[in-house]
Every structure is written in C-alpha cells, then in structure tokens.
Design a protein around this motif. Sequence first.
Motif, PDB file in Angstrom:
ATOM      1  N   LEU A 194       0.873  -1.214  -0.197  1.00 36.37           N
ATOM      2  CA  LEU A 194       0.009   0.082   0.132  1.00 36.37           C
ATOM      3  C   LEU A 194       0.855   1.335   0.070  1.00 36.37           C
ATOM      4  O   LEU A 194       1.712   1.307   0.776  1.00 36.37           O
ATOM      5  N   ASN A 233      -0.583   7.114  -1.010  1.00 36.66           N
ATOM      6  CA  ASN A 233      -1.772   7.668  -1.437  1.00 36.66           C
ATOM      7  C   ASN A 233      -2.670   6.713  -1.523  1.00 36.66           C
ATOM      8  O   ASN A 233      -3.663   6.933  -2.199  1.00 36.66           O
ATOM      9  N   ASN A 234      -2.673   5.844  -0.585  1.00 35.00           N
ATOM     10  CA  ASN A 234      -3.763   4.564  -0.795  1.00 35.00           C
ATOM     11  C   ASN A 234      -3.839   3.812  -1.918  1.00 35.00           C
ATOM     12  O   ASN A 234      -4.880   3.183  -2.219  1.00 35.00           O
ATOM     13  N   VAL A 264      -2.819   0.715  -4.317  1.00 33.98           N
ATOM     14  CA  VAL A 264      -2.114  -0.491  -4.099  1.00 33.98           C
ATOM     15  C   VAL A 264      -1.132  -0.883  -5.277  1.00 33.98           C
ATOM     16  O   VAL A 264      -1.607  -0.715  -6.320  1.00 33.98           O
ATOM     17  N   PRO A 314      -7.649   4.128  -5.367  1.00 31.55           N
ATOM     18  CA  PRO A 314      -8.856   3.802  -4.695  1.00 31.55           C
ATOM     19  C   PRO A 314     -10.345   3.643  -5.428  1.00 31.55           C
ATOM     20  O   PRO A 314     -11.447   3.086  -5.270  1.00 31.55           O
TER      21      PRO A 314
END
Length: 100
Positions: free
Chosen positions: A49, A52-53, A55, A74
């Motif tokens: 992760l 900046n979130n 994946v 996201p």
Amino acid sequence: MTRPLALAALLLALPLPVQAETAPQCAPRDAVMAALAEQYGEARQALGLAANNAVVEVHANPETGTWTITGTLPSGVTCLIASGEAWQSVNESLIPGEGT
C-alpha cells in the motif's frame, strides 16, 4: 513491437473511465489484470500500500522473465508503472547487525 509499446497499444484499445482519459496507460483493474495474464502469463507476486492509498502490485511470469508493476487507485483505475524482463524471485532478509 517491444513489450512497453505492446502494453500501451493494448491499453489504448481498452475502454477508459472518464477520470483516466488523459492517461492512456490506465484502465479498469479487471481489464489490466486480464491483459497481463492472457498476453504475458503474468501473475501477482507481491503487493503493498502506497502513501496515497494506491495498491502497488508486482506481476511476473517466472518462466519467461517478464514483469510489470501496477498501481491501483482507490477509484479502481489501474495504471502501468513499469515493465521489463529478467524477473528473478528472491527471499532475502537482513542479517542482524548488518545494514538497515
């Protein structure tokens, strides 16, 4: 056609969501994963992760040595970050007292 150009051409042919129209190296995650599996035989080898979130995933084909790094936002949009050849899996750990 070289590998990066082939991936770019493939992704340009995929339908892009509105927010990714200015980034032709991005497409819906399912489409990118299918393309990596079908065209290159690549499967996910690792993930993490990002701050900046997003994946971040590493996909590779151990038989051919091809690899691709992707980032999925996201929103579900996946972008190609890098790709190459000569993939090698390693399982290293730091030896106590050596390096950081």
